[in-house]
Design an enzyme around this catalytic site. Structure first.
Site, mmCIF file in Angstrom:
data_model
loop_
_atom_site.group_PDB
_atom_site.id
_atom_site.type_symbol
_atom_site.label_atom_id
_atom_site.label_comp_id
_atom_site.label_asym_id
_atom_site.label_seq_id
_atom_site.Cartn_x
_atom_site.Cartn_y
_atom_site.Cartn_z
ATOM 1 N N ARG A 292 0.812 -1.219 0.000
ATOM 2 C CA ARG A 292 0.000 0.000 0.000
ATOM 3 C C ARG A 292 0.848 1.274 0.000
ATOM 4 O O ARG A 292 0.534 2.232 -0.703
ATOM 5 C CB ARG A 292 -0.886 -0.010 1.256
ATOM 6 C CG ARG A 292 -1.944 1.063 1.289
ATOM 7 C CD ARG A 292 -2.528 1.190 2.710
ATOM 8 N NE ARG A 292 -2.921 -0.078 3.281
ATOM 9 C CZ ARG A 292 -4.142 -0.620 3.178
ATOM 10 N NH1 ARG A 292 -5.100 0.020 2.549
ATOM 11 N NH2 ARG A 292 -4.407 -1.781 3.740
ATOM 12 N N TYR A 333 -14.523 -1.958 4.234
ATOM 13 C CA TYR A 333 -13.821 -1.571 5.475
ATOM 14 C C TYR A 333 -14.185 -0.169 5.966
ATOM 15 O O TYR A 333 -13.460 0.401 6.773
ATOM 16 C CB TYR A 333 -12.295 -1.572 5.277
ATOM 17 C CG TYR A 333 -11.732 -2.667 4.427
ATOM 18 C CD1 TYR A 333 -11.754 -3.994 4.844
ATOM 19 C CD2 TYR A 333 -11.114 -2.370 3.214
ATOM 20 C CE1 TYR A 333 -11.198 -4.991 4.065
ATOM 21 C CE2 TYR A 333 -10.560 -3.374 2.432
ATOM 22 C CZ TYR A 333 -10.609 -4.681 2.857
ATOM 23 O OH TYR A 333 -10.058 -5.665 2.084
ATOM 24 N N CYS A 360 -26.099 -1.714 -7.877
ATOM 25 C CA CYS A 360 -27.384 -1.917 -7.209
ATOM 26 C C CYS A 360 -27.159 -2.435 -5.808
ATOM 27 O O CYS A 360 -27.310 -3.635 -5.538
ATOM 28 C CB CYS A 360 -28.232 -2.885 -8.004
ATOM 29 S SG CYS A 360 -28.723 -2.150 -9.534
HETATM 30 N N1 LLP Z 1 2.848 -9.175 3.048
HETATM 31 C C1 LLP Z 1 1.831 -9.990 3.367
HETATM 32 C C2 LLP Z 1 2.125 -11.367 3.777
HETATM 33 C C3 LLP Z 1 0.517 -9.517 3.300
HETATM 34 O O1 LLP Z 1 -0.468 -10.340 3.640
HETATM 35 C C4 LLP Z 1 0.266 -8.195 2.893
HETATM 36 C C5 LLP Z 1 -1.101 -7.705 2.781
HETATM 37 C C6 LLP Z 1 1.365 -7.389 2.540
HETATM 38 C C7 LLP Z 1 2.639 -7.901 2.640
HETATM 39 C C8 LLP Z 1 1.203 -5.971 2.075
HETATM 40 O O2 LLP Z 1 0.648 -5.169 3.062
HETATM 41 P P1 LLP Z 1 0.518 -3.589 2.838
HETATM 42 O O3 LLP Z 1 1.903 -2.999 2.876
HETATM 43 O O4 LLP Z 1 -0.120 -3.361 1.511
HETATM 44 O O5 LLP Z 1 -0.324 -3.125 3.966
HETATM 45 N N2 LLP Z 1 -7.445 -5.494 1.130
HETATM 46 C C9 LLP Z 1 -7.104 -4.807 2.351
HETATM 47 C C10 LLP Z 1 -5.696 -5.091 2.784
HETATM 48 C C11 LLP Z 1 -5.362 -6.560 2.867
HETATM 49 C C12 LLP Z 1 -3.927 -6.807 3.218
HETATM 50 C C13 LLP Z 1 -3.493 -8.128 2.745
HETATM 51 N N3 LLP Z 1 -2.124 -8.434 2.997
HETATM 52 C C14 LLP Z 1 -7.338 -3.317 2.148
HETATM 53 O O6 LLP Z 1 -7.811 -2.931 1.077
HETATM 54 O O7 LLP Z 1 -7.094 -2.524 3.052
#
Ligand code: LLP
Length: 461
Positions: A292, A333, A360
């Site tokens: 992210r 969320y 919808c």
């Molecule tokens: N590594 C692992 C093992 C993960 O499960 C994740 C995210 C990341 C790295 C990356 O995390 P980040 O830096 O992006 O926070 N769909 C949700 C977030 C789900 C996170 C899944 N895992 C949202 O839209 O907020």
């Protein structure tokens, strides 16, 4: 809306991204349109590279689940980062982008034997083993192929990350990883050490996502290293690498205050050093998997405003030509976003409105209560910070074709993802013989602008 990266308001009072007016992009590519600011994406990669790789010799592995396309893989490779993948589809994308597979890290709590074989054949750098069963299957399949699989075991360290329930992953009650507290993590280590086609390289954890509190990471390092110290005393094995996953939060809207990346690096590195000394271990190589915080701020979405409905004394709904189908994060969320009218960028906010999508579903909202200049149909609404978990979580609910994505830089816009059309939507549909009939129908096809124009077309079954 806070302007990010190359966003600026030009002398005509219009929003530009990558040196191009949003209105120009909308005219050329249609809306809804995902826009990726190449300079900012690269800058975010470089911030991580500088803070972790250059300073501490750590490895930074970009989490593809946030945003992955062939072109994105190319950017990630050029910036010298690794790639975290979680499925055969993501591995396939990396292969097609000719990403160096030894820098690919394969995650997932339910990797299928086919995916494992595909990953072994592709030569991925690491299997991030999630459970005992996977370690055994991997050992067997690697043996069949006469190779040794490099494995890092994912642990659940029992850390409380202060974030949304659905994106927390470090607690014991999680579908991911082997818990330290239950003894299963130790069992995983012993199993991996015993199996001859497994080369056990390190330990991994991911405590959650959209995290602002660096103490959570410090606690995670402590928990991981205390466990590693115990394993060293009990088995003699010590991890070459400690992977802390991703999770660093970003600014979406007022109240969000993410810590800087270099501070994050300092905090975890100093804990890692201290804990290594405490347990008499060589300092393992640090790895992080940001997603992210690299892709999120670099992306934005341009929508065209359609209907505007005021319920007197209640709420004014501004409906756009996309919604939860291209960004389900508010629906899932209650995620918050900022937005502005790209064609009225220097007008002061005049009213509080809520931005709804066109699906919808009452929950199909993008933003509740945002101050915008007076909104009219045809205005272009730009939502910022949509680079992560938008396109990758998009869907065809209500058979809405998914948006295109352009990469913008220095006044140039390149299409990196084609807009889906109606034909794409039925591409995989089939009609059993007993339901077939011959007939001539008329269908509508989406125009570039996302508005529909009707074309007559003959369909023979
Ligand atoms: N590594 C692992 C093992 C993960 O499960 C994740 C995210 C990341 C790295 C990356 O995390 P980040 O830096 O992006 O926070 N769909 C949700 C977030 C789900 C996170 C899944 N895992 C949202 O839209 O907020």
């Amino acid at each position: 809306m806070k302007l990010r990266g190359t966003m600026r308001v030009n002398s005509r009072g219009h929003l530009e991204i990558g040196g191009i007016e949003a209105a120009d992009l909308a005219g050329r590519f249609g809306t809804p349109l995902y826009v990726l600011d190449e300079e900012l994406f690269r800058q975010n990669c470089r911030d991580y590279h500088r803070a972790f790789v250059e300073k501490y010799g750590a490895e930074v592995i970009y989490a593809g689940k946030t945003l992955i396309t062939l072109a994105v893989c190319r950017l990630v490779e050029e910036e010298g980062l690794g790639l975290d993948v979680v499925s055969g589809g993501e591995i396939y994308t990396a292969l097609k982008a000719r990403f160096p597979m030894h820098r690919v890290y394969f995650h997932g709590n339910n990797k299928s034997p086919e995916e494992i074989k595909m990953a072994l054949e592709a030569g991925v750098g690491r299997f991030m083993a999630d459970n005992l069963q996977e370690i055994e299957i991997l050992n067997r399949l690697a043996g069949d192929m006469k190779v040794r699989a490099s494995v890092t075991i994912r642990l659940t360290p029992g850390i409380e990350a202060h974030t949304h329930e659905y994106v927390k992953t470090g607690q014991i009650d999680s579908k991911f990883g082997l818990a330290i507290q239950t003894g299963q993590a130790e069992e995983g280590i012993r199993l991996a050490l015993r199996l001859e086609n497994i080369s056990l390289r390190g330990l991994h954890c991911h405590i959650g996502s959209q995290i602002f509190d660096l103490d959570s990471y410090a606690h995670a390092v402590d928990a991981m290293m205390d466990f590693a110290g115990r394993m060293k005393r009990k088995t003699g094995w010590q991890p070459e690498e400690i992977n802390l996953g991703g999770g660093l939060g970003i600014y979406y809207a007022k109240g969000d205050s993410p810590p800087p990346v270099d501070r994050y690096a300092e905090v975890v590195m100093s804990r890692l050093k201290a804990k290594s000394a405490e347990h008499g271990m060589t300092i393992p190589r640090l790895m992080v998997e940001p997603g992210r915080s690299i892709s999120g701020p670099a992306g934005s979405t341009i929508y065209t405003v359609g209907t505007v409905k005021e319920i007197p004394g209640v709420r004014k709904y501004v409906a756009v030509d996309g919604g939860m189908s291209d960004n389900p994060r508010h629906a899932l969320y209650q995620a918050r976003y900022e937005a502005m009218l790209a064609n009225k960028a220097s007008l002061p906010p005049g009213e509080i409105v809520s931005v709804a999508g066109k699906c919808c579903e009452s929950g199909d909202m993008l933003i509740r209560d945002i101050a915008l200049p007076p909104v009219e149909p045809g205005d272009l609404l730009v939502v910022s910070c949509t680079g992560a978990y938008n396109y990758t979580m998009s869907m065809n609910y209500n058979r809405l074709p998914r948006p295109a994505m352009v990469l913008v830089r220095d006044g140039q816009a390149d299409l990196i993802l084609k807009r889906e059309n109606y034909e794409d939507l039925i591409r995989n549909d089939t009609i059993p013989d007993r339901l077939k009939k011959s007939k001539v129908v008329s269908i509508a096809s989406p125009s570039k602008t996302g508005l529909s124009h009707s074309v007559s077309c003959l369909l023979y079954s």
